[in-house]
Design a protein around this motif. Structure first.
Motif, PDB file in Angstrom:
ATOM      1  N   ASN A 159      39.674  43.423  29.733  1.00  0.00           N
ATOM      2  CA  ASN A 159      40.319  42.139  29.977  1.00  0.00           C
ATOM      3  C   ASN A 159      41.721  42.218  29.394  1.00  0.00           C
ATOM      4  O   ASN A 159      41.897  42.191  28.169  1.00  0.00           O
ATOM      5  CB  ASN A 159      39.509  41.020  29.319  1.00  0.00           C
ATOM      6  CG  ASN A 159      40.112  39.639  29.547  1.00  0.00           C
ATOM      7  OD1 ASN A 159      41.193  39.520  30.128  1.00  0.00           O
ATOM      8  ND2 ASN A 159      39.427  38.607  29.103  1.00  0.00           N
ATOM      9  N   ASP A 161      43.999  40.146  29.222  1.00  0.00           N
ATOM     10  CA  ASP A 161      44.408  38.941  28.497  1.00  0.00           C
ATOM     11  C   ASP A 161      43.806  38.894  27.104  1.00  0.00           C
ATOM     12  O   ASP A 161      44.290  38.151  26.242  1.00  0.00           O
ATOM     13  CB  ASP A 161      43.983  37.684  29.268  1.00  0.00           C
ATOM     14  CG  ASP A 161      44.776  37.493  30.538  1.00  0.00           C
ATOM     15  OD1 ASP A 161      45.952  37.913  30.563  1.00  0.00           O
ATOM     16  OD2 ASP A 161      44.238  36.939  31.509  1.00  0.00           O
ATOM     17  N   TYR A 188      41.677  40.979  37.669  1.00  0.00           N
ATOM     18  CA  TYR A 188      42.646  39.900  37.511  1.00  0.00           C
ATOM     19  C   TYR A 188      42.302  38.787  38.510  1.00  0.00           C
ATOM     20  O   TYR A 188      41.744  39.045  39.579  1.00  0.00           O
ATOM     21  CB  TYR A 188      44.080  40.395  37.749  1.00  0.00           C
ATOM     22  CG  TYR A 188      44.308  41.048  39.091  1.00  0.00           C
ATOM     23  CD1 TYR A 188      44.685  40.293  40.198  1.00  0.00           C
ATOM     24  CD2 TYR A 188      44.165  42.424  39.260  1.00  0.00           C
ATOM     25  CE1 TYR A 188      44.904  40.886  41.447  1.00  0.00           C
ATOM     26  CE2 TYR A 188      44.374  43.026  40.487  1.00  0.00           C
ATOM     27  CZ  TYR A 188      44.753  42.254  41.569  1.00  0.00           C
ATOM     28  OH  TYR A 188      44.957  42.845  42.795  1.00  0.00           O
ATOM     29  N   TRP A 190      42.307  36.380  41.434  1.00  0.00           N
ATOM     30  CA  TRP A 190      42.967  36.321  42.746  1.00  0.00           C
ATOM     31  C   TRP A 190      41.944  35.924  43.801  1.00  0.00           C
ATOM     32  O   TRP A 190      40.806  36.387  43.734  1.00  0.00           O
ATOM     33  CB  TRP A 190      43.578  37.678  43.113  1.00  0.00           C
ATOM     34  CG  TRP A 190      44.548  37.540  44.258  1.00  0.00           C
ATOM     35  CD1 TRP A 190      44.297  37.695  45.588  1.00  0.00           C
ATOM     36  CD2 TRP A 190      45.918  37.163  44.157  1.00  0.00           C
ATOM     37  NE1 TRP A 190      45.424  37.444  46.322  1.00  0.00           N
ATOM     38  CE2 TRP A 190      46.439  37.113  45.470  1.00  0.00           C
ATOM     39  CE3 TRP A 190      46.759  36.860  43.092  1.00  0.00           C
ATOM     40  CZ2 TRP A 190      47.768  36.785  45.737  1.00  0.00           C
ATOM     41  CZ3 TRP A 190      48.056  36.538  43.355  1.00  0.00           C
ATOM     42  CH2 TRP A 190      48.554  36.503  44.661  1.00  0.00           C
ATOM     43  N   GLN A 209      50.307  39.311  45.398  1.00  0.00           N
ATOM     44  CA  GLN A 209      49.226  40.039  44.749  1.00  0.00           C
ATOM     45  C   GLN A 209      49.698  41.371  44.196  1.00  0.00           C
ATOM     46  O   GLN A 209      49.242  41.809  43.134  1.00  0.00           O
ATOM     47  CB  GLN A 209      48.073  40.252  45.730  1.00  0.00           C
ATOM     48  CG  GLN A 209      46.869  40.938  45.109  1.00  0.00           C
ATOM     49  CD  GLN A 209      45.716  41.083  46.078  1.00  0.00           C
ATOM     50  OE1 GLN A 209      45.777  40.584  47.199  1.00  0.00           O
ATOM     51  NE2 GLN A 209      44.667  41.769  45.661  1.00  0.00           N
ATOM     52  N   VAL A 212      51.054  40.964  40.709  1.00  0.00           N
ATOM     53  CA  VAL A 212      50.006  40.728  39.714  1.00  0.00           C
ATOM     54  C   VAL A 212      49.275  42.027  39.403  1.00  0.00           C
ATOM     55  O   VAL A 212      48.982  42.337  38.237  1.00  0.00           O
ATOM     56  CB  VAL A 212      49.020  39.653  40.218  1.00  0.00           C
ATOM     57  CG1 VAL A 212      47.864  39.480  39.238  1.00  0.00           C
ATOM     58  CG2 VAL A 212      49.737  38.332  40.434  1.00  0.00           C
ATOM     59  N   GLU A 213      48.990  42.820  40.423  1.00  0.00           N
ATOM     60  CA  GLU A 213      48.283  44.084  40.200  1.00  0.00           C
ATOM     61  C   GLU A 213      49.134  45.059  39.393  1.00  0.00           C
ATOM     62  O   GLU A 213      48.627  45.752  38.504  1.00  0.00           O
ATOM     63  CB  GLU A 213      47.887  44.702  41.535  1.00  0.00           C
ATOM     64  CG  GLU A 213      47.094  45.979  41.393  1.00  0.00           C
ATOM     65  CD  GLU A 213      46.422  46.393  42.685  1.00  0.00           C
ATOM     66  OE1 GLU A 213      46.471  47.597  43.002  1.00  0.00           O
ATOM     67  OE2 GLU A 213      45.844  45.525  43.364  1.00  0.00           O
ATOM     68  N   GLU A 215      51.475  44.297  37.213  1.00  0.00           N
ATOM     69  CA  GLU A 215      51.522  43.809  35.836  1.00  0.00           C
ATOM     70  C   GLU A 215      50.209  44.107  35.110  1.00  0.00           C
ATOM     71  O   GLU A 215      50.204  44.500  33.939  1.00  0.00           O
ATOM     72  CB  GLU A 215      51.793  42.306  35.827  1.00  0.00           C
ATOM     73  CG  GLU A 215      51.857  41.674  34.449  1.00  0.00           C
ATOM     74  CD  GLU A 215      53.026  42.161  33.618  1.00  0.00           C
ATOM     75  OE1 GLU A 215      53.008  41.955  32.396  1.00  0.00           O
ATOM     76  OE2 GLU A 215      53.952  42.763  34.191  1.00  0.00           O
ATOM     77  N   THR A 216      49.076  43.950  35.813  1.00  0.00           N
ATOM     78  CA  THR A 216      47.776  44.263  35.214  1.00  0.00           C
ATOM     79  C   THR A 216      47.688  45.740  34.848  1.00  0.00           C
ATOM     80  O   THR A 216      47.223  46.107  33.765  1.00  0.00           O
ATOM     81  CB  THR A 216      46.635  43.892  36.180  1.00  0.00           C
ATOM     82  OG1 THR A 216      46.701  42.496  36.473  1.00  0.00           O
ATOM     83  CG2 THR A 216      45.276  44.213  35.580  1.00  0.00           C
ATOM     84  N   PRO A 240      42.861  48.429  38.510  1.00  0.00           N
ATOM     85  CA  PRO A 240      43.063  46.978  38.651  1.00  0.00           C
ATOM     86  C   PRO A 240      42.302  46.482  39.873  1.00  0.00           C
ATOM     87  O   PRO A 240      42.296  47.131  40.933  1.00  0.00           O
ATOM     88  CB  PRO A 240      44.579  46.846  38.846  1.00  0.00           C
ATOM     89  CG  PRO A 240      45.156  48.148  38.371  1.00  0.00           C
ATOM     90  CD  PRO A 240      44.107  49.184  38.656  1.00  0.00           C
ATOM     91  N   PRO A 242      41.059  42.764  42.066  1.00  0.00           N
ATOM     92  CA  PRO A 242      41.172  41.311  42.182  1.00  0.00           C
ATOM     93  C   PRO A 242      39.814  40.632  42.170  1.00  0.00           C
ATOM     94  O   PRO A 242      38.831  41.143  42.726  1.00  0.00           O
ATOM     95  CB  PRO A 242      41.845  41.137  43.553  1.00  0.00           C
ATOM     96  CG  PRO A 242      41.380  42.327  44.337  1.00  0.00           C
ATOM     97  CD  PRO A 242      41.255  43.448  43.354  1.00  0.00           C
TER      98      PRO A 242
END
Length: 300
Positions: A159, A161, A188, A190, A209, A212-213, A215-216, A240, A242
Motif C-alpha cells: 500500500n 499510501d 491504486y 481507479w 490513469q 496515477v500508475e 506515480e504509484t 501497479p 488499478p
C-alpha cells in the motif's frame, strides 16, 4: 542462523499436517529449529458425579507421538521440540508467536463447520500473534488470474499510501530463501469519480490513469529500494494495478510459493487489533499459503 524456532500447531488433522510440512521446509531453509505444539482443549468442568477427564502427559500425547514418528522418517528434518499445552487454542496459539520467528497453522482444525474456509483459531492467531503467521490452505482452491510465468514466485501487497517495512522484509527474505521472483502488487484506486452538486451526477477524474500508475510505481520503487540493497539477488517485479487490492492478490496467488500481506495497523479511533478487509479476503480465498505480518513495533 536465527535463534528463534519456527513454531507449528498440530492437532492430527490433514490441515495441520500440511502446515507441519510447510514449517519443516521453512525451518530447514532458515537453519533453525522447529517447535511442534499441540493445544489440547479439555473442559475445565464436568457434571457433578461424572468422572473427570484429564489430559495425557506430554510424553504420551498421541498427536505429538505421531508427529515425532513422521519427522524421524523425514530426511534432513530440522531439530524439533514437542510442546503439549492444555487450554483454549484461540488464547494459547497467539502466545506461541512471542518466542518464534514464524507461526504456521493449517486453514482448518478438527472442530467447527466443515464448510468454513478458515477456522477461528487461525483467524485469531493471524490477528493477535506477535510474529508473522503463515496459514496453509487446503489444496484445490481455484482462483482467476493470468497464467503465471515459470519459476518460483513470492507475492507481496504494498500500500503506497501506508507502507510497512516488516511486511516487505518478510517478503524479500522468503524470496531470497526460495530463489524466487518477488511480485509486488501495488493497487491504486481507479476509476476515481467526483460527485457534483447535482444529485446523482459524477465528474470524470481530473487526472488520467497513466499518471496515477506512474506515480504509484515511483512510490513503490522508493519503498522497495532499501530492501533491494539488502537482498541484491532477489528479482523484483513491481506491479501497479488499478482497483481492488484483494482481488489482485488472490489472483496472483495462483501457483505462488507465498502471498505476504500486512496486518491492519491500530488507529486512534480503532485501537483494537484487526486484520483489515484486504488481509481477511486474501486469507479466505488465496490458493497459496498466506503470511500475515504484524506492523513494526513503533507503528503498532
Amino acid at each position: 542462523m536465527s535463534t528463534l524456532p519456527v513454531a507449528v500447531a498440530v492437532d492430527g488433522s490433514e490441515d495441520s499436517l500440511r502446515a507441519l510440512d510447510w514449517a519443516v521446509d521453512a525451518a530447514r531453509r532458515r537453519g533453525t529449529a522447529l517447535r511442534v505444539c499441540h493445544v489440547r482443549h479439555y473442559a475445565a468442568w464436568t457434571q457433578p458425579g461424572a468422572p473427570l477427564i484429564m489430559p495425557p502427559p506430554p510424553d504420551e500425547d498421541p498427536v505429538l507421538t505421531d508427529v515425532r514418528a513422521r519427522l524421524e522418517a523425514t530426511a534432513d528434518a530440522p531439530d524439533a521440540e514437542y510442546v503439549g499445552l492444555d487450554g483454549a487454542p484461540g488464547a494459547l496459539l497467539p502466545e506461541l508467536g512471542a518466542e518464534a520467528e514464524l507461526l504456521v497453522l493449517g486453514s482448518r482444525g478438527r472442530g467447527g463447520f466443515a464448510g468454513l474456509l478458515l477456522g477461528s483459531n487461525g483467524m485469531t492467531a493471524a490477528r493477535d500473534a506477535e510474529c508473522p503467521v503463515v496459514i496453509v490452505p487446503r489444496p484445490g482452491r481455484e482462483v482467476e488470474g493470468p497464467a503465471p510465468a515459470l519459476g518460483p514466485r513470492v507475492v507481496v501487497g504494498l500500500n503506497v499510501d501506508s507502507p510497512d517495512d516488516a511486511t516487505l522484509a518478510l517478503a524479500f527474505t522468503e524470496a531470497a530463501l526460495r530463489d524466487a521472483r518477488l511480485q509486488v502488487v501495488a493497487a491504486y484506486p481507479w476509476p476515481v469519480q467526483t460527485w457534483t452538486a447535482a444529485p446523482g451526477e459524477l465528474l470524470p477524474p481530473a487526472v488520467d490513469q497513466g499518471a496515477v500508475e506512474r506515480e504509484t510505481r515511483t512510490l513503490a520503487d522508493g519503498f522497495l529500494a532499501p530492501h533491494r540493497e539488502r537482498h541484491p539477488g532477489v528479482r523484483v517485479e513491481p506491479c501497479p494495478a488499478p482497483g481492488d487490492a484483494a482481488g489482485h492478490l488472490v489472483g496472483a496467488s495462483r501457483d505462488a510459493e507465498l502471498v505476504v500481506v500486512g496486518r491492519h495497523r491500530r488507529r486512534l479511533l480503532a485501537p483494537a487489533r484487526m486484520l483489515g478487509s484486504v488481509t481477511h479476503a486474501v486469507l479466505l480465498h488465496a490458493a497459496s499459503p498466506v503470511g500475515v505480518v504484524p506492523p513494526t513495533p513503533a507503528e503498532e
